[in-house]
Write a protein that holds these residues in place. Structure first.
Motif, PDB file in Angstrom:
ATOM      1  N   ILE A 143     108.306  15.955 -17.198  1.00  0.00           N
ATOM      2  CA  ILE A 143     107.101  15.370 -17.593  1.00  0.00           C
ATOM      3  C   ILE A 143     106.194  16.548 -17.679  1.00  0.00           C
ATOM      4  O   ILE A 143     105.429  16.707 -18.516  1.00  0.00           O
ATOM      5  N   ALA A 144     106.171  17.168 -16.592  1.00  0.00           N
ATOM      6  CA  ALA A 144     105.108  18.331 -16.201  1.00  0.00           C
ATOM      7  C   ALA A 144     105.092  19.444 -17.033  1.00  0.00           C
ATOM      8  O   ALA A 144     104.205  19.929 -17.649  1.00  0.00           O
ATOM      9  N   ASN A 145     106.466  19.696 -17.691  1.00  0.00           N
ATOM     10  CA  ASN A 145     106.693  20.800 -18.577  1.00  0.00           C
ATOM     11  C   ASN A 145     106.185  20.337 -19.923  1.00  0.00           C
ATOM     12  O   ASN A 145     105.495  21.186 -20.857  1.00  0.00           O
ATOM     13  N   LYS A 146     106.290  19.075 -20.456  1.00  0.00           N
ATOM     14  CA  LYS A 146     105.913  18.735 -21.464  1.00  0.00           C
ATOM     15  C   LYS A 146     104.162  18.673 -21.670  1.00  0.00           C
ATOM     16  O   LYS A 146     103.484  18.885 -22.608  1.00  0.00           O
ATOM     17  N   ILE A 147     103.466  18.268 -20.333  1.00  0.00           N
ATOM     18  CA  ILE A 147     102.080  18.091 -20.408  1.00  0.00           C
ATOM     19  C   ILE A 147     101.876  19.857 -20.618  1.00  0.00           C
ATOM     20  O   ILE A 147     100.656  19.882 -21.175  1.00  0.00           O
ATOM     21  N   GLN A 148     102.303  20.861 -19.761  1.00  0.00           N
ATOM     22  CA  GLN A 148     101.884  21.987 -19.805  1.00  0.00           C
ATOM     23  C   GLN A 148     102.165  22.661 -21.172  1.00  0.00           C
ATOM     24  O   GLN A 148     101.193  23.303 -21.775  1.00  0.00           O
ATOM     25  N   SER A 149     103.085  22.315 -21.819  1.00  0.00           N
ATOM     26  CA  SER A 149     103.290  22.622 -23.325  1.00  0.00           C
ATOM     27  C   SER A 149     102.031  22.269 -24.295  1.00  0.00           C
ATOM     28  O   SER A 149     101.565  22.902 -24.796  1.00  0.00           O
ATOM     29  N   LEU A 150     101.683  20.863 -24.243  1.00  0.00           N
ATOM     30  CA  LEU A 150     100.769  20.308 -24.989  1.00  0.00           C
ATOM     31  C   LEU A 150      99.260  20.859 -24.421  1.00  0.00           C
ATOM     32  O   LEU A 150      98.700  21.339 -25.461  1.00  0.00           O
ATOM     33  N   VAL A 151      99.174  21.275 -23.515  1.00  0.00           N
ATOM     34  CA  VAL A 151      98.042  21.754 -22.939  1.00  0.00           C
ATOM     35  C   VAL A 151      97.804  23.201 -23.480  1.00  0.00           C
ATOM     36  O   VAL A 151      96.613  23.561 -24.160  1.00  0.00           O
ATOM     37  N   GLN A 152      98.821  24.088 -23.600  1.00  0.00           N
ATOM     38  CA  GLN A 152      98.571  25.282 -23.742  1.00  0.00           C
ATOM     39  C   GLN A 152      98.480  25.402 -25.554  1.00  0.00           C
ATOM     40  O   GLN A 152      97.749  26.020 -26.081  1.00  0.00           O
ATOM     41  N   GLU A 153      99.109  24.333 -25.990  1.00  0.00           N
ATOM     42  CA  GLU A 153      98.857  24.308 -27.617  1.00  0.00           C
ATOM     43  C   GLU A 153      97.380  23.842 -27.739  1.00  0.00           C
ATOM     44  O   GLU A 153      96.737  24.259 -28.802  1.00  0.00           O
TER      45      GLU A 153
END
Length: 230
Positions: A143-153
């Motif tokens: 879940i954290a990796n998905k959040i981080q990816s979206l935040v960066q985008e």
């Protein structure tokens, strides 16, 4: 050179119009590893050589032309036939990349809502009796990796949960306050011997897995004793 050739054969998944954001992350990393991302990011022009160019100038000119051609070729190769027909007339890797992003990237508002939904999902997670420490750890990290990816985008600014430390201290804190009571002894040891603000995910995982393994071994011996007694 051989290593680069071998790596170039490991291309990202073919983009067929679905899950653009995930494909774009993989594709960017792939092009960076091949030292080709510059052709997308900068979209530089390759000007004609001047009269009587030096050897160095000719070498640089050739390298830039090859990089642009390779990058465009890789983008063509990593999309489905249906997507390719939409980009085949585009002249540069930069134009292709921008077109795909505009055509397939999800609306920013939708992605912002995805971040909020994932954050809520992260917050409600609790370890279940039927799950192992590793399974719970992987769930939170996913879940954290998905959040981080979206935040960066989305290029969101760091603020607490969305910060760069989210994948470290935030997950550690989550694990320590939501795991089952039987792990409290290990948590107490960690608190007494470590600065929890600096402890790594690996250290927490290994400590809790060690306790879990000892508990499972005791249960196995207990079951063996009951079996032998019968």
């Amino acid at each position: 050179m051989k290593a680069e050739t071998n790596f170039s054969q490991i291309s990202p998944l073919i983009f067929d119009g679905e899950s653009y954001d995930l494909w774009a992350v993989r594709m960017e990393a792939y092009l960076e590893a091949l030292d080709l991302w510059e052709a997308v990011e900068e979209d530089y022009d390759v000007f004609a050589l001047s009269d009587n160019p030096t050897v160095v100038q000719m070498k640089i000119h050739k390298e830039k032309k090859i990089k642009k051609a390779k990058t465009k070729s890789y983008l063509f190769a990593c999309v489905s036939q249906n997507v390719f027909t939409k980009i085949m007339t585009l002249k540069s890797a930069k134009i292709i990349w921008d077109y795909l992003k505009k055509e397939y990237a999800e609306d920013e508002r939708i992605r912002s809502m995805q971040v909020l939904n994932l954050m809520r999902e992260f917050e409600i997670q609790r370890m279940k009796e039927t799950k192992t420490i590793k399974q719970y750890f992987d769930k939170l990290l996913g879940i954290a990796n998905k959040i981080q990816s979206l935040v960066q985008e989305l290029d969101l600014k760091s603020d607490g949960l969305l910060g760069t430390q989210f994948l470290n201290s935030r997950i550690v804190e989550k694990i320590l306050v939501t795991i089952l009571e039987r792990y409290e002894a290990s948590i107490a040891v960690l608190e007494n011997t470590n600065d929890l603000s600096k402890i790594t995910l690996a250290e927490v995982l290994h400590a809790l897995q060690a306790l879990e393994q000892r508990r499972l071994m005791r249960e196995e011996r207990s079951m063996e004793g009951v079996y032998l007694a019968k």
